[in-house]
Every structure is written in C-alpha cells, then in structure tokens.
Scaffold this active site. Sequence first.
Site, PDB file in Angstrom:
ATOM      1  N   SER A   1      42.708  48.676  45.577  1.00  0.00           N
ATOM      2  CA  SER A   1      42.763  49.650  46.115  1.00  0.00           C
ATOM      3  C   SER A   1      42.736  50.483  45.229  1.00  0.00           C
ATOM      4  O   SER A   1      41.753  50.569  43.626  1.00  0.00           O
ATOM      5  CB  SER A   1      44.749  48.839  45.810  1.00  0.00           C
ATOM      6  OG  SER A   1      44.550  47.930  46.276  1.00  0.00           O
TER       7      SER A   1
ATOM      8  N   LYS B   1      44.441  43.928  42.340  1.00  0.00           N
ATOM      9  CA  LYS B   1      43.836  42.810  41.812  1.00  0.00           C
ATOM     10  C   LYS B   1      43.644  41.571  41.807  1.00  0.00           C
ATOM     11  O   LYS B   1      42.539  41.314  41.067  1.00  0.00           O
ATOM     12  CB  LYS B   1      45.510  41.506  42.220  1.00  0.00           C
ATOM     13  CG  LYS B   1      46.779  41.709  41.390  1.00  0.00           C
ATOM     14  CD  LYS B   1      47.906  41.132  41.584  1.00  0.00           C
ATOM     15  CE  LYS B   1      49.130  41.388  41.368  1.00  0.00           C
ATOM     16  NZ  LYS B   1      49.510  42.490  39.897  1.00  0.00           N
TER      17      LYS B   1
ATOM     18  N   ALA C   1      40.053  43.496  43.302  1.00  0.00           N
ATOM     19  CA  ALA C   1      38.819  43.909  42.052  1.00  0.00           C
ATOM     20  C   ALA C   1      38.736  44.330  41.407  1.00  0.00           C
ATOM     21  O   ALA C   1      37.701  43.271  40.377  1.00  0.00           O
ATOM     22  CB  ALA C   1      39.063  45.269  43.105  1.00  0.00           C
TER      23      ALA C   1
ATOM     24  N   LEU D   1      51.405  34.356  29.214  1.00  0.00           N
ATOM     25  CA  LEU D   1      52.180  34.262  28.455  1.00  0.00           C
ATOM     26  C   LEU D   1      52.678  35.324  27.834  1.00  0.00           C
ATOM     27  O   LEU D   1      53.387  35.577  26.703  1.00  0.00           O
ATOM     28  CB  LEU D   1      53.273  32.852  27.421  1.00  0.00           C
ATOM     29  CG  LEU D   1      53.599  32.159  27.927  1.00  0.00           C
ATOM     30  CD1 LEU D   1      54.237  30.811  26.607  1.00  0.00           C
ATOM     31  CD2 LEU D   1      54.915  31.853  29.188  1.00  0.00           C
ATOM     32  N   GLY D   2      51.353  36.226  27.997  1.00  0.00           N
ATOM     33  CA  GLY D   2      51.440  37.182  27.229  1.00  0.00           C
ATOM     34  C   GLY D   2      51.044  37.145  25.691  1.00  0.00           C
ATOM     35  O   GLY D   2      49.919  36.674  25.946  1.00  0.00           O
ATOM     36  N   ALA D   3      51.416  37.773  25.114  1.00  0.00           N
ATOM     37  CA  ALA D   3      51.800  37.881  23.878  1.00  0.00           C
ATOM     38  C   ALA D   3      51.521  36.397  22.865  1.00  0.00           C
ATOM     39  O   ALA D   3      50.786  36.434  22.226  1.00  0.00           O
ATOM     40  CB  ALA D   3      52.409  38.677  22.800  1.00  0.00           C
TER      41      ALA D   3
ATOM     42  N   GLY E   1      46.741  40.255  33.026  1.00  0.00           N
ATOM     43  CA  GLY E   1      46.304  38.604  34.005  1.00  0.00           C
ATOM     44  C   GLY E   1      44.964  39.008  34.533  1.00  0.00           C
ATOM     45  O   GLY E   1      44.993  37.375  35.475  1.00  0.00           O
ATOM     46  N   ASP E   2      44.914  40.097  35.620  1.00  0.00           N
ATOM     47  CA  ASP E   2      43.491  39.379  36.494  1.00  0.00           C
ATOM     48  C   ASP E   2      42.560  39.416  35.311  1.00  0.00           C
ATOM     49  O   ASP E   2      41.588  38.647  35.759  1.00  0.00           O
ATOM     50  CB  ASP E   2      43.131  41.419  36.923  1.00  0.00           C
ATOM     51  CG  ASP E   2      44.544  41.543  37.969  1.00  0.00           C
ATOM     52  OD1 ASP E   2      45.219  40.943  38.475  1.00  0.00           O
ATOM     53  OD2 ASP E   2      44.780  42.389  38.047  1.00  0.00           O
TER      54      ASP E   2
ATOM     55  N   ASN F   1      41.699  34.271  26.921  1.00  0.00           N
ATOM     56  CA  ASN F   1      42.467  34.925  26.136  1.00  0.00           C
ATOM     57  C   ASN F   1      42.257  36.098  25.192  1.00  0.00           C
ATOM     58  O   ASN F   1      42.491  36.922  25.309  1.00  0.00           O
ATOM     59  CB  ASN F   1      43.176  33.948  25.452  1.00  0.00           C
ATOM     60  CG  ASN F   1      44.738  33.025  25.803  1.00  0.00           C
ATOM     61  OD1 ASN F   1      45.079  33.103  26.592  1.00  0.00           O
ATOM     62  ND2 ASN F   1      45.565  32.312  24.518  1.00  0.00           N
TER      63      ASN F   1
HETATM   64  O1  RIB Z   1      47.125  43.826  38.339  1.00  0.00           O
HETATM   65  C1  RIB Z   1      46.915  44.668  38.156  1.00  0.00           C
HETATM   66  C2  RIB Z   1      47.226  45.223  39.355  1.00  0.00           C
HETATM   67  O2  RIB Z   1      47.922  45.234  40.295  1.00  0.00           O
HETATM   68  C3  RIB Z   1      46.459  46.709  39.695  1.00  0.00           C
HETATM   69  O3  RIB Z   1      45.579  47.035  39.300  1.00  0.00           O
HETATM   70  C4  RIB Z   1      46.825  47.908  40.835  1.00  0.00           C
HETATM   71  O4  RIB Z   1      46.251  47.534  41.828  1.00  0.00           O
HETATM   72  C5  RIB Z   1      48.191  46.489  41.170  1.00  0.00           C
HETATM   73  O5  RIB Z   1      47.692  45.591  42.024  1.00  0.00           O
END
Ligand code: RIB
Length: 295
Positions: free
Chosen positions: A12, A41, A43, A213-215, A242-243, A267
């Site tokens: 996107s 997410k 890409a 869990l992020g940080a 997260g991606d 991480n």
């Molecule tokens: O995880 C982050 C992504 O979530 C962003 O790049 C946005 O496109 C949303 O889909």
Amino acid sequence: MTHKIIVIGSASMDLTVQTQVMPDQGETILGETLYMAPGGKGANQAVAAARLKRNRDVYMIGAVGDDAFGQTILNNLRQHGVNVDYMQTIEGEHSGTAHITLYEQDNRIIVVPAANNRIVPEVVLPILQQFEKGDIIVMQQEIPAKTVEAVIDEAAQLELQVILNPAPYRALDNRLLNKVTYLTPNESECQQLFGESMDDALAQHPNQLIVTLGAEGAVYFDQTRQTVPAYPCDVVDTTGAGDTFNGALAVALSEGQSFETAIQFANMASSFAVSALGAQGGIPTREVVDKALNQ
Ligand code: RIB
C-alpha cells in the site's frame, strides 16, 4: 542451504500525518507534516526480508492498482531486491492506502485495501507450486480471509512453512491456527485469537506461538515461558516494527537459526526499525544487525 521466502500480502501507500493534537469527533485541526511512502504489512515484511537476507531470495505475491501509487510501490520493491514477478497490476482499481496519524510517537491506522482485496486463492495457489519443501511463506491479514485460509491448507500439502502474523486481528479457525508453523500476534491480537490469558495460550502452543511485546521483547513457550528481551533504542515511529520483526524472523529461520537466536535477530532488526520515520525508513541492513548483535 537457505530456504526461499515468499511474502503473500498487502502492498500500500502510507499517508502519514504527524500531529501534536488529536482532533475530537467533528473537530478540524491543522497537522504538521505529511509523509508519503510505500508501506502495507506485506510489502514492509518483504522489504525487511530482502534487506536482511544474504542471497535476497525473497518473492512477493500481491496486487497494486493501475495508478501512480502502484508504480511507486512496485519500483520500491524492485529497488530493495524483492522479486515482483508474481505481483499483479489490476486495471481500473486503486492501490491500497493506509491513512496514518502519528501522535505522541504512536500511530492510529485506517487501511483501505483496494487492490489488496484482489489477492485471491485462484491466483495465489498455482504460484505456490513453484516453491520447494521448507520454503517459508509470510502472511498477514490485510488480504482476503479466504486467501489466508486456502494458503494455510495448501502450504501444509506442499510442506511449505508458514509464518502467520495475524494483524490486523480477524477471527481464524483453530484448525487452521494449528496448521501454521509459527504464529506472531502482539499481546492484544493473542488475547483476541485465543480468548484466554497469554500464558495459557503460550503453553498450549509451544515453539509455535511467539507473542511480540514491543519494548518488552517477545515471549514463547519451550517447557517454560521464555522471554527474549528487546534491545534499547530511541523511538521515533513504531509503524512497521512488527513487520520488520516478521521479515527478520523469516530470514533467520530460512538460514536454519535456532528459535531463540531467530527471535533475538528479529528483536534487534525491529529495534532499528522504530528509530526512523515511516514503516520502511528504519529497516536495517544485514551488516548493521550482525554488527550490533556481535557487540
Ligand atoms: O504495520 C504497518 C503497516 O500497517 C503500515 O505500513 C500500513 O500500511 C498498515 O497497513
């Protein structure tokens, strides 16, 4: 020997507005800056994997519209070395967009999937025949549910591994959840998916469920609950962290790294990802992650 990585997912254009104030319902305010950059997410995970994978054997299966955003998204994937042979351009359709508000270093996102809704099983399943046992599929949930479901079943037949990042949350049958090789929800997605405490869910899915869990890092279960701590970093923008984690995890597992080492690698990669603006802006290269891990 390393396995190929196949990301099946959304691509996107991210339209990110930074603001110091959140408007109330019915209120208009003036934002500060608009930042426009490729995201989605799927890409983001493909770009992360390609930046981190030594032989760049990363494929993306997805769709864009026949608009200017679509061209930018495809060029960006190519520039990062992602193989786009299986990307469709849909005539008369918009590319997906994500409308992001960045406020107090955290985000709120509304996604309009558009062309991403055209990633259907009839297109995706035949492509999977090209890959070999052990190759790793990475998926998220910004594409139709029927595609995610059909891919999980087909991957089991073909003995392909599947990392499912169940984001954004959408209900998924337990039968399918159990077929996935690795499942990587965050804490709230974990709670929604299993409807029980995180500890119970972890114990019931040993060495399969990894909760980010992020940080606080990431946790999984191997006889007891295991915590893999996050690395300290300066946070600029958490979008896409997260991606990067999922793309990096796929890379480490494709190289045969152990579960724990793979999570440490993921991480470390995501700690760099949050230190720059945009979902892909901070994704590190392999050299950067290896150097940081060796310090
Ligand atoms: O995880 C982050 C992504 O979530 C962003 O790049 C946005 O496109 C949303 O889909």
